[in-house]
Design a protein around this motif. Structure first.
Motif, short mmCIF file in Angstrom:
data_model
loop_
_atom_site.label_atom_id
_atom_site.label_comp_id
_atom_site.label_asym_id
_atom_site.label_seq_id
_atom_site.Cartn_x
_atom_site.Cartn_y
_atom_site.Cartn_z
N LEU A 1 -5.77 10.91 -11.84
CA LEU A 1 -6.55 12.26 -11.66
C LEU A 1 -7.80 12.35 -12.50
N MET A 2 -8.56 11.46 -12.70
CA MET A 2 -9.67 11.54 -13.86
C MET A 2 -10.63 12.45 -12.95
N PRO A 3 -10.99 13.82 -13.47
CA PRO A 3 -12.05 14.52 -12.91
C PRO A 3 -13.25 13.97 -12.81
N GLU A 4 -13.99 14.42 -11.48
CA GLU A 4 -15.32 13.62 -10.98
C GLU A 4 -16.47 13.95 -12.29
N HIS A 5 -16.53 14.85 -13.01
CA HIS A 5 -17.37 15.04 -14.18
C HIS A 5 -17.13 14.14 -15.06
#
Length: 290
Positions: A172-176
């Motif tokens: 679930l690593m965020p886009e930023h």
């Protein structure tokens, strides 16, 4: 946050300290040539990347990086000029472990070493590349310091390392943070002379699509990949761990790259491979967790 932080830490079983030291030493020895006096790279605060950088987090996960490295090599071998450089100038066919060990050490030095040591490692690679040139089988010249070839190598590594991290550590690593990884890694690519170098995830995958027209498969491709996938490395766990990590690397490839290499599409066993690889990754994390 990596998945390892989401699970409760159970009380350590008797003798676990000895087992952790033993496993950590085995893994460390894979990446350091003790016969040549190599010791693990010590993390420095004044490196190319800050201690809390995304690059340092991603590159510290051994199994995810191994799987990502396999995927990166399989992608690199699809470029005729990159393949020719390995075929004509590398001892990969005779010393696969040595070649992979040197690559891993370069990554460790540039990720965690002192800034001066990291830049020295980059300069050393550039000097080596100065002598890597020749002709493709059709007579087309190639040179390892060609910015476009360096860009392909950089692109395959960054996309594959990040894919390994997301699959086996932080799905679930965020886009930023994904964009931050590419932006941080651009320092290495640009210092090596690669161009163009993506600074965002979107730019990376646009570049990957643009490069597909230059890729091809030959008998040389198949021979190098066969060596990579069938010759066991010295990773703890022997042949079983080797086969598992190799399959995990194949599963990180884009579908079009799997088809070019002739690998079968993901099947019913794929979730089991992913789960077992995650278990292996967790075991190695446990060994290095203080």
């Amino acid at each position: 946050m990596a998945l390892l932080h989401l699970f409760p830490r159970l009380p350590a079983p008797p003798g676990s300290a000895w087992l952790k030291r033993r496993l950590a030493a085995r893994v460390t020895d894979v990446f350091n040539d003790r016969a040549r006096g190599e010791a693990p790279v010590v993390r420095q605060a004044d490196g190319l990347f800050a201690p809390d950088s995304v690059v340092r987090q991603v590159h510290g996960d051994v199994v995810a990086m191994l799987a990502g490295g396999i995927a990166a090599l399989l992608l690199q071998m699809l470029h005729p000029s990159v393949l020719a450089g390995v075929w004509d100038h590398s001892r990969f066919r005779d010393d696969m472990h040595g070649r992979l060990r040197r690559t891993a050490r370069f990554i460790a030095q540039t990720t965690y070493g002192h800034r001066d040591d990291a830049m020295a490692a980059i300069a050393r690679v550039r000097r080596i590349h100065d002598g890597v040139n020749g002709l493709l089988p059709d007579g087309t010249p190639y040179h390892a310091n060609d910015p476009s070839l360096l860009a392909w190598v950089h692109l395959t590594e960054t996309t594959s390392f990040l894919a390994g991290w997301r699959r086996f550590a932080e799905p679930l690593m965020p886009e930023h943070r994904r964009n931050q990884y590419f932006d941080e890694m651009a320092r290495i690519g640009e210092a090596l002379g690669a161009a163009p170098v993506p600074h965002t995830e979107y730019a990376a995958y646009r570049q990957m699509e643009t490069m597909r027209g230059a890729l091809a498969v030959s008998e040389r491709t198949r021979e190098i990949c066969d060596i990579l996938l069938t010759r066991p490395a010295a990773f703890p766990g022997g042949r079983h761990a080797h086969r598992l990590v190799m399959q995990a690397g194949i599963d990180l490839l884009p579908p079009w790259a799997r088809r070019m290499h002739g690998f079968a599409a993901p099947g019913p066993a794929t979730p089991l491979v992913h789960a077992t690889t995650f278990g292996l990754a967790e075991t190695v994390r446990w060994a290095f967790r203080s």
